[in-house]
Design an enzyme around this catalytic site. Structure first.
Site: not given
Ligand code: AMP
Length: 118
Positions: A30-32, A96, A101, A103
């Site tokens: 999960r994205d932070i 970044e 990756h 999403h």
């Protein structure tokens, strides 16, 4: 040897993350800083910094990322309503973290693909 990245350290467990799937080729977590109710990141365990660095040898792992994305969308319950898969590459895309990756966004209407020029 390619230098370790934040995401390669997540894949090895050196840095904690909310991992939702892992096998010998990819890791998903999960994205932070989630931008949608479901916001996952799917990475190759192998370090590939950007899309510009992919080679024909990476074809299988890149295809596998889509297979895993489809499976996770279904597990998250967003497959029917739809979702967005997105890969940023380089400065104009605001990449970044320099570990390729994908999403996976979903769980609400996501609007236009690219913000219109104001
Ligand atoms: P990008 O702009 O495509 O490089 O996206 C990088 C993504 O990584 C952003 O959505 C960040 O919120 C996310 N991110 C950064 N650090 C972490 C972390 N430690 N765990 C999970 N996601 C992270």
């Amino acid at each position: 040897m390619t230098e370790e990245t934040l995401f390669s350290k997540i894949a090895t467990g050196e840095i904690p993350a909310d991992i939702v799937f892992q096998d010998d080729r990819v890791t998903a977590f999960r994205d932070i800083n989630p931008q949608a109710p479901t916001h996952l990141l799917i990475i190759p365990n192998k370090i590939i910094p950007t899309v510009n660095d992919i080679t024909p040898q990476d074809e299988a792992v890149l295809g596998h990322m889509f297979i895993v994305a489809k499976k996770l969308a279904s597990l998250e319950g967003i497959a029917e309503d739809g979702y967005r898969l997105l890969v940023n590459c380089g400065p104009h895309a605001n990449q970044e973290v320099f570990h390729l990756h994908m999403h996976l966004f979903g769980g609400r209407p996501l609007g236009w693909m690219v913000k219109p020029v104001e």
